[in-house]
Enzyme design. Sequence first.
Site, PDB file in Angstrom:
ATOM      1  N   SER A 104       0.089  -1.033  -0.283  1.00 30.49           N
ATOM      2  CA  SER A 104       0.360  -0.373  -0.203  1.00 30.49           C
ATOM      3  C   SER A 104       0.840   1.066  -0.219  1.00 30.49           C
ATOM      4  CB  SER A 104      -0.719  -0.042   1.197  1.00 30.49           C
ATOM      5  OG  SER A 104      -1.616  -1.212   1.031  1.00 30.49           O
TER       6      SER A 104
HETATM    7  N1  SAM Z   1      -0.725  -4.715   3.970  1.00 27.03           N
HETATM    8  C1  SAM Z   1       0.482  -4.837   3.274  1.00 27.03           C
HETATM    9  C2  SAM Z   1       1.882  -4.499   2.744  1.00 27.03           C
HETATM   10  O1  SAM Z   1       1.620  -3.499   3.485  1.00 27.03           O
HETATM   11  O2  SAM Z   1       2.102  -5.265   1.771  1.00 27.03           O
HETATM   12  C3  SAM Z   1      -0.872  -4.951   1.460  1.00 27.03           C
HETATM   13  C4  SAM Z   1      -2.230  -5.272   1.456  1.00 27.03           C
HETATM   14  S1  SAM Z   1      -2.042  -5.849  -0.074  1.00 27.03           S
HETATM   15  C5  SAM Z   1      -3.029  -3.736  -0.213  1.00 27.03           C
HETATM   16  C6  SAM Z   1      -3.232  -6.537   0.079  1.00 27.03           C
HETATM   17  C7  SAM Z   1      -3.242  -8.496   0.746  1.00 27.03           C
HETATM   18  O3  SAM Z   1      -4.312  -8.823   0.877  1.00 27.03           O
HETATM   19  C8  SAM Z   1      -2.004  -9.010  -0.839  1.00 27.03           C
HETATM   20  O4  SAM Z   1      -1.522  -9.269  -0.673  1.00 27.03           O
HETATM   21  C9  SAM Z   1      -3.372  -9.365  -0.664  1.00 27.03           C
HETATM   22  O5  SAM Z   1      -3.113 -10.961  -1.654  1.00 27.03           O
HETATM   23  C10 SAM Z   1      -4.754  -9.822   0.524  1.00 27.03           C
HETATM   24  N2  SAM Z   1      -5.900 -11.251   0.614  1.00 27.03           N
HETATM   25  C11 SAM Z   1      -6.993 -10.995  -0.124  1.00 27.03           C
HETATM   26  N3  SAM Z   1      -7.704 -11.397   0.398  1.00 27.03           N
HETATM   27  C12 SAM Z   1      -7.314 -11.885   1.260  1.00 27.03           C
HETATM   28  C13 SAM Z   1      -8.025 -12.817   2.355  1.00 27.03           C
HETATM   29  N4  SAM Z   1      -9.286 -12.953   2.534  1.00 27.03           N
HETATM   30  N5  SAM Z   1      -7.168 -13.239   3.265  1.00 27.03           N
HETATM   31  C14 SAM Z   1      -5.502 -12.799   3.453  1.00 27.03           C
HETATM   32  N6  SAM Z   1      -4.903 -12.200   2.976  1.00 27.03           N
HETATM   33  C15 SAM Z   1      -6.206 -11.730   2.048  1.00 27.03           C
END
Ligand code: SAM
Length: 677
Positions: A63
């Site tokens: 993000s």
């Molecule tokens: N917080 C992260 C960082 O600092 O890099 C950025 C996160 S990215 C915007 C969103 C993440 O949520 C992705 O890696 C995606 O694979 C994960 N994601 C989506 N649905 C999910 C779920 N049900 N459980 C766990 N992770 C999930």
Amino acid sequence: MRFDLSQQRERMVERQLARRGIRDPAVMRAMRSVPRDRFVPKELIEFAYDDTPLPIDADQTISQPYIVALMADALELEPHDKALEIGTGSGYAAAILGAITAHVYTIERHETLCIRARTVLEELGFDNVHVRCGDGTKGWPEEAPFDAIAVTAGGPVVPKSLREQLAVGGRLVIPVGDAGVQRLKRVWRTGEDEFEEEDFGPVRFVPLIGAEGWSAEHGTPAGLRVREPSRARGTLKHRAAARPTTAAEIVARAAEPLERHDTADLKPLLARIADARVVLLGEASHGTAEFYDMRARITLALLDSDPNFRIVAVEADWPDARQVDRFVRGLEAAPHPERAFTRFPTWMWANKQVLAFINRLRDVNAGRAAEQAVGFHGLDLYSLRTSIRSVLAYLEGVDREAAALARARYACLVPWEHEPAAYGAAAARGRFDDCADEVARMLADLLRQRLDYERKDEEGFFDAERNAALVKNAERYYRAMYYGRHESWNLRDEHMFETLRALLHRHGSRARAVVWAHNSHLGNAAATTMSARGETNVGELCRTAFGDSCYAVGFGTDHGTVAAANDWDAPLEIMQVRPAHEASYERVCHDTRLPGFLMPLRRPKTDNVRAALLAERLERAIGVIYRPDSELVSHYFHASLPRQFDEWIWFDETTAIDPLPVSEHSAETPQTFPFGV
Ligand code: SAM
């Protein structure tokens, strides 16, 4: 080798967080101490502290720093809190939480990301952060309740399991909404069965996929199965019929194929544009011949269809375009201090495609009465110096006393005219009194004399007023540049929109306009990553002001050649455009195997087109600069195409524009008068 990026980190905290109002000292300390560069892919380290999300493996993102800080701020963490994060991604946000609070539990559904994040967090010594691979929408029941929960992917609703795992008094922050844009919500558990919700505004996240989120097909990249709209779902037998199953197949069926831009049947498009007051024609690069030629064809067809089309407004500077305007209206070249389109990037307007178009505009005007003539106008604001001179020259002609006063007012800016960005930096740092008052007063002086001046020279007055407005807005623009790209971007697009409105106003309520600018200015910013950065654009401002009376057309290409430079002020090169990224809209279009097509998006031919394209994908934007080696970071952004444009025009293979050679460019032949004077 890793570099010491602490200065960049410090600047990020100062510019991107402090100035946007992040206050919690613990959050600021964490953002200052955690090295974001350790969480981004190696090849993107130089962008680690940019004000933007970046791609990581598995088509996910780390993000934007501001969003991480905003969420941490909204969680109101205490040092002894136990926090849960859903969507570990790179592990960066988990590290920020881990730097603020005692225990962090984080879940990631992609195993590769989960393993990598665990390794980096261990290497950095975050032994209070625990990483689990799996579906986070169910939470981490064994460790519940949590004082704080952050969900870093956008869900359709707040997952019930997460609400239940929140301690009384706990805070949950989550983006909720559709695939395109979500609202950042904060949910407080105020009692055993009581929750309060607050809204933190629009944001844009990748989808939350899981049992209590979206289904796995949501946001499916090109080439995979897309979700069928519910109406189309049926029995197995029904589905076995030859139903298109990939986004590319759906697009191929809904598209109006076109072999060549010069033979395409435009009637269906003209019918769709119908009575739009403002028609926005984009481009995916500033150096592709097909985009210019097709816009010229559409524009000429519109002019032919209705004499009320009297404004062609383009992403060029006002004084430069004015010379073209005089040419297309069959007027003498105005005495002018500078030749048009001689500043970088000259090829954007001084090219053979534009020359052919303006010659056609001149022909159109030869058949129209003078008061019905089509004008050619510039919306942009990079002409501080020429605009100042134009105002002075106008006043010399109508009011010499006012000209002397104007000279005194503009004297503040004149020393900086060749380096306005240096002015912006000096003024913003407080090293120099800015010139905001002087340029604002100058415009006010001019407006006060409107009636008198208009009587002497009405058209000259309008030109001078636009130049004075340009100087006023450019002065702010250069100061805003110091604070970051987003503030200055907005000022520039607001200026372009203000100029368009002024033109419409001048020509009366029936007047209609065609605008040429890059897709990034004309597609609705609210449907792209721009909105999460707080950026707007001409497309969004037009949509808000004109509603369905604005018809926005985007253009795209897969591969070919393009005219661009690899840096600002660097020489023009004809470069190869790389085939489109696999997760992009361009790849979907390429996979249709059509050489070109028009695709209505506002009212598509088949009702599954919007559903197939609505979830965000990457979209490519090549400007005057193209850097194929860092293309993913430098040129792609996320967008929801059907929300961004009313229509999409595709050319699979494209060729570079033909820049006018310097000799021809400067020759004073009638044919090149607008460029050569
Ligand atoms: N917080 C992260 C960082 O600092 O890099 C950025 C996160 S990215 C915007 C969103 C993440 O949520 C992705 O890696 C995606 O694979 C994960 N994601 C989506 N649905 C999910 C779920 N049900 N459980 C766990 N992770 C999930």
